[in-house]
Design an enzyme around this catalytic site. Structure first.
Site, PDB file in Angstrom:
ATOM      1  N   ASP A 186     100.294  45.819  80.937  1.00  0.00           N
ATOM      2  CA  ASP A 186     101.227  44.898  80.261  1.00  0.00           C
ATOM      3  C   ASP A 186     100.581  43.642  79.664  1.00  0.00           C
ATOM      4  O   ASP A 186      99.732  43.023  80.307  1.00  0.00           O
ATOM      5  CB  ASP A 186     102.260  44.342  81.244  1.00  0.00           C
ATOM      6  CG  ASP A 186     102.924  45.375  82.104  1.00  0.00           C
ATOM      7  OD1 ASP A 186     102.678  46.562  81.901  1.00  0.00           O
ATOM      8  OD2 ASP A 186     103.686  44.975  82.991  1.00  0.00           O
TER       9      ASP A 186
ATOM     10  N   GLU B 114     112.048  46.639  84.461  1.00  0.00           N
ATOM     11  CA  GLU B 114     110.869  45.775  84.593  1.00  0.00           C
ATOM     12  C   GLU B 114     110.761  44.865  83.363  1.00  0.00           C
ATOM     13  O   GLU B 114     111.416  45.091  82.347  1.00  0.00           O
ATOM     14  CB  GLU B 114     109.593  46.627  84.675  1.00  0.00           C
ATOM     15  CG  GLU B 114     109.578  47.639  85.803  1.00  0.00           C
ATOM     16  CD  GLU B 114     108.278  48.430  85.901  1.00  0.00           C
ATOM     17  OE1 GLU B 114     107.735  48.506  87.000  1.00  0.00           O
ATOM     18  OE2 GLU B 114     107.806  48.979  84.880  1.00  0.00           O
TER      19      GLU B 114
HETATM   20  C1  FRU Z   1     105.155  47.271  84.145  1.00  0.00           C
HETATM   21  C2  FRU Z   1     104.666  46.913  85.530  1.00  0.00           C
HETATM   22  C3  FRU Z   1     105.284  45.611  85.978  1.00  0.00           C
HETATM   23  C4  FRU Z   1     104.290  45.112  86.990  1.00  0.00           C
HETATM   24  C5  FRU Z   1     102.971  45.551  86.388  1.00  0.00           C
HETATM   25  C6  FRU Z   1     101.918  45.921  87.384  1.00  0.00           C
HETATM   26  O1  FRU Z   1     104.302  48.104  83.463  1.00  0.00           O
HETATM   27  O2  FRU Z   1     104.969  47.958  86.433  1.00  0.00           O
HETATM   28  O3  FRU Z   1     106.589  45.744  86.511  1.00  0.00           O
HETATM   29  O4  FRU Z   1     104.349  43.731  87.178  1.00  0.00           O
HETATM   30  O5  FRU Z   1     103.269  46.670  85.573  1.00  0.00           O
HETATM   31  O6  FRU Z   1     100.688  46.145  86.775  1.00  0.00           O
END
Ligand code: FRU
Length: 540
Positions: free
Chosen positions: A63, A237
């Site tokens: 992300d 998320e």
């Molecule tokens: C989304 C996610 C978020 C988390 C991160 C962990 O892709 O699952 O919810 O904070 O990636 O790398």
């Protein structure tokens, strides 16, 4: 069975193109001559390495995080494993850009610890009046992120007084703790009307987001919840919330972005409505699902805080949790999309999120060909090709004929094939009967690493004047398509065999007019002149 496509190759087009150039005012640019002084770092020449999308020099990235503009720099932090290509040791990697095109990777920003704590996704703000009391001067950068362990997720902050280069974790962390295993991805922004910070944060298992407010970034007060609504088939998320004028509607609306992750793969949806400083209300019915991007690979996208000129600018991770860990790469894994500008526009069906690549990307354009008013038809001319490439921008405007009463047409499908070579292609097309923009990567190269990778995806893009516009970005192992001026977006990773670099227009059934076609080869953002390369090597 032999495919019944017909091809119009660029060999023929290039003959026409000479004519086109003679009859339009636009001057043809020369093909770029390889300049011996321009070099691309060997790390950016590996197979599938994207030439103008950001990817870290090595290791895993997912992300985008902490997007904020501050003192002339766009910051891009991102989920990063400093130790390898697996999703582990999550930390915040860091890159900066002055123009949203050229990115400079900087040393790791926020690392793991204490103990087994990992730094999950979050945002960053400019604490303009030192509301936190943690700035050394009148302002500083504050990051708000999720501290993750196997049993607990809480919201933490960290402070930087040197333009994001170094960070100090706040000594009284966490700033928000619900004693929950899944509670993550805070997006914080300044709510000017009430002079307070607002946080939107995900309750993944509940398929909800919660809103909190604060005057100092350290004490947070619960405001409200939103959800489950829209698509609640998978965990929620990485939410984001922003306000925009509706281009042709005369009002302002708020867009709430939510990434979600059902068994079928990662996806993003948005809600349009109002936010009154406490609560988000959805203008549409609870079960309406509005997708941000109809491709397979655009996830966890969020927008920059403090962007100049009030532009809402976003970037997303070009991947999908279904197969992100299996993509066929070695030293590096993960790429971000091109930076996109989000706007809101009223359509017959309602207000929709529109997205287009930022104009700044135009500076990457080099060799160019332009054509006006071509007709492509069943006759095949596929033998010789003169235009080829794997880092391209293509803008094509098609028009097909149909019966004005029934809407029926001889034309079945038309469009552009990229990453084309013998027995391989990625197809970007328009399916007339279903009025859909289509991308087909079933025969796009290496698709075997995950059974769900080879897909043909379609999204409704009705046209009432039989005109279809495609704005396509091709970059080594990715394709991003913006249909009808950003009404629809579709993003995909592609892993083509070497030398599959041809481009072809095609039509299946009837004839299609190409009102205009522009193709540019795009430069790599990792190019350095010999002088720059020597200077940075000396500095290291
Ligand atoms: C989304 C996610 C978020 C988390 C991160 C962990 O892709 O699952 O919810 O904070 O990636 O790398």
């Amino acid at each position: 069975m032999k495919k019944h496509f017909t091809y119009f190759s660029f060999s023929l087009i290039s003959l026409l193109f000479i004519c086109c150039f003679n009859c339009t005012s636009e001057k043809p640019q020369q093909e770029t001559v390889t300049n011996p002084e321009i070099m691309v770092d060997s790390a950016y020449q590996q197979p599938f390495r994207l030439a103008y999308h950001f990817s870290p020099e090595k290791n895993w990235m997912n992300d985008p995080n902490g997007l904020v503009y501050y003192q002339g720099e766009y910051h891009l932090f991102y989920q990063y494993n400093p130790e390898g290509v697996a999703h582990a040791n999550m930390s915040w990697g860091h890159a900066v850009s002055k123009d949203l095109v050229y990115w400079e990777e900087l040393p790791l920003a926020i690392g793991t610890g204490p103990g087994d704590e990992q730094i999950f996704s979050g945002s960053a703000v400019v604490d303009i009046n030192n509301t936190s009391g943690l700035c050394e001067g009148s302002d500083c950068l504050v990051a708000i992120y999720t501290a993750h362990t196997d049993s607990l997720q809480t919201q933490h902050i960290a402070v930087s007084n040197d333009k994001g280069r170094t960070w100090t974790k706040y000594e009284n962390n966490p700033v928000l703790d619900l004693h929950m295993k899944d509670f993550r991805d805070p997006k914080v922004f300044w709510y000017e009307k009430e002079k307070k910070w607002v946080m939107v944060v995900a309750l993944p298992q509940q398929k909800m987001v919660s809103f909190y407010s604060s005057t100092n970034l350290t004490n947070w007060k619960k405001l409200s919840d939103f959800g489950p609504q829209g698509d609640a088939s998978g965990i929620w998320e990485c939410p984001d919330l922003f306000e925009l004028p509706v281009e042709n509607g005369g009002v302002n609306k708020w867009a709430l972005l939510v990434s979600y992750n059902p068994e079928t793969g990662s996806d993003m949806q948005y809600f349009i409505g109002n936010f009154d400083g406490k609560k988000f209300t959805n203008d549409n019915s609870d079960d309406l699902i509005l997708k941000v991007d109809d491709g397979e690979d655009f996830y966890a996208a969020v927008t920059w805080n403090n962007s100049p000129d009030d532009r809402i600018l976003g970037i997303g991770w070009l991947s999908n949790w279904k197969y992100a860990k299996q993509t066929p790469v070695t030293a590096w894994r993960g790429a971000q999309s091109v930076v996109r500008q989000f706007t809101l526009k009223e359509f017959p069906e309602g207000i929709r999120l529109v997205q287009n690549p930022v104009q700044e990307l135009e500076k990457l354009r080099t060799a160019h060909q332009h054509f006006d008013n071509l007709t492509i038809s069943e006759k095949s001319n596929a033998e010789e090709l003169t235009i080829s490439g794997t880092t391209l921008e293509i803008i094509a405007e098609f028009e097909y004929q149909a019966d004005s009463i029934t809407g029926l047409s001889d034309v079945v499908e038309f469009g552009v094939m990229v990453f084309k070579g013998q027995d391989q292609e990625t197809i970007i097309g328009y399916d007339v009967a279903s009025q859909s923009l289509v991308v087909d990567r079933t025969n796009s190269g290496d698709t075997a690493f995950n059974a769900s990778f080879p897909v043909k995806e379609a999204t409704l893009m009705p046209t009432d004047d039989y005109t279809v516009k495609m704005h396509i970005y091709v970059d080594q192992s990715s394709v991003e398509v913006f249909g009808n001026d950003g009404y629809k977006a579709m993003s995909f990773r592609i892993f083509p065999d070497p030398l599959k670099d041809q481009v072809e227009l095609y039509v299946n059934g009837g004839a299609v007019a190409v009102r205009s076609l522009d193709i540019w080869k795009l430069k790599s953002i990792w190019e350095k002149t010999e002088i720059q390369a020597t200077a940075s090597a000396t500095a290291e």
